[in-house]
Design an enzyme around this catalytic site. Structure first.
Site, PDB file in Angstrom:
ATOM      1  CE  LYS A  49      -3.767  -2.543   2.105  1.00 17.12           C
ATOM      2  NZ  LYS A  49      -4.424  -3.038   3.317  1.00 17.12           N
ATOM      3  CD  GLN A  93      -3.471  -4.459   6.525  1.00 21.02           C
ATOM      4  OE1 GLN A  93      -3.346  -3.504   5.767  1.00 21.02           O
ATOM      5  NE2 GLN A  93      -4.135  -5.557   6.176  1.00 21.02           N
ATOM      6  CG  ASP A 116      -9.849  -0.661   4.897  1.00 17.73           C
ATOM      7  OD1 ASP A 116      -9.779  -1.019   3.709  1.00 17.73           O
ATOM      8  OD2 ASP A 116      -9.452  -1.362   5.849  1.00 17.73           O
TER       9      ASP A 116
END
Ligand code: NAP
Length: 290
Positions: A49, A93, A116
């Protein structure tokens, strides 16, 4: 059988985003990536990422709290990022260490920075078909893969294997939306589903997201179906120098010859997830939450 090349489609999206970022006035979009602990898959995902962000011209800010950080400590980091006007997007994450409440962290991210798409507001906007929200990256990537591969779900039977918040539920809602490219008839299967193979064999489009290596075999797939394999599983392999190989949730060698189209693992959904995160971050910058 046609292979759906996620690397190629993701590269096209990345090129489009690079041009879009170059044309943006003012400061570049900024994505904060929070990784707690050293889970090997998370280390590699966050690195990917970060490098993709850099390639596009998105500023990546990586935050690495210690693995024993408390819930309050992690919430304080999220609060700081929420309040920072230089940050457009925040990604924490998953999976977090077991002592942390992951859902509470996802909910705490300010909705305009929740790139996200796993917070309550953005998941709700998927259900409400409100395009101002952020669709979580893997489901968004699956829809984009289908659209860019010429697969229209209109009137077709979509069977989703798995009902996680991360993949199964949101992709089912997206496939169901009453709009161009979607408008499918959706069945969701999970570990409590009886006669699973009877249902998967009815699928015009089968989306497998269960985290079981090579679970979907040829007898579970209708000839001519489109198969999207979301699974990323590490399987021990002494012949590989890493000691493992990656495999999907679909037994590719037996299923692929039956299909109209299929995604490989790796090189299918995985690269799309990262591309859609970047797309959401650029969108967050354009909407001006930072
Ligand atoms: P998850 O949270 O573990 O959810 C798995 C789902 O599959 C659950 O709904 C579970 O049912 C269902 N399931 C498990 N075993 C089953 C069985 N034998 N029969 C029927 N249903 C079964 O997993 P996830 O986060 O959705 O991820 C799924 C896979 O996708 C994993 O391999 C993951 O690594 C991969 N993934 C890939 C990407 C990408 O970028 N390509 C992104 C995210 C995830 P219950 O609800 O009944 O327990």
């Amino acid at each position: 059988m046609e292979l759906i090349d996620g690397n190629r489609i993701a590269a096209a999206i990345i090129a489009e985003l690079t041009a879009e970022v170059a044309a943006l006035p003012g400061r570049k979009p900024c994505l904060a990536l929070v990784r707690v602990g050293e889970d090997p898959a998370s280390v590699s995902y966050v690195r990917k990422k970060e490098t993709t962000a850099a390639a596009i011209g998105v500023t990546g800010r990586v935050i690495l709290p210690p693995v024993n950080i408390t819930q309050a400590g992690l919430e304080a980091i999220v609060d700081e990022l929420n309040a920072d006007p230089a940050v457009d997007g925040i990604l924490v994450q998953s999976p977090l260490p077991k002592h942390l409440d992951e859902l509470a962290i996802f909910r705490r991210i300010a909705p305009p920075k929740d790139v996200d798409g796993l917070g309550t507001v953005n998941l709700g906007k998927v259900a409400q078909e409100d395009a101002t929200g952020f669709v979580s990256c893997t489901p968004a990537g699956i829809m984009e893969l289908l659209a860019r591969s010429g697969v229209d779900l209109n009137g077709r039977h979509v069977v989703v294997l798995g009902r996680s918040l991360l993949v199964g539920k949101p992709v089912a809602l997206l496939a169901l939306q009453k709009k161009a490219g979607a408008n499918g008839t959706v069945t969701i299967c999970h570990s409590g589903t009886r006669d699973l193979a009877t249902l998967t064999r009815l699928a015009d489009v089968l989306i497998a997201a269960i985290g079981r290596p090579e679970f979907v075999t040829a007898d579970m797939v209708k000839p001519g179906a489109v198969v999207i394999d979301v699974g990323i599983n590490r399987v021990a392999d002494a012949t590989n120098k890493k000691g493992y190989r990656l495999t999907g949730d679909v037994h590719f060698p037996s299923v692929a010859p039956l299909c109209a189209k299929i995604t490989p693992v790796p090189g299918g959904v995985g690269p799309m997830t990262v591309a859609m995160l970047m797309k959401n971050t650029v969108k967050a910058r354009r909407l001006g939450a930072g």
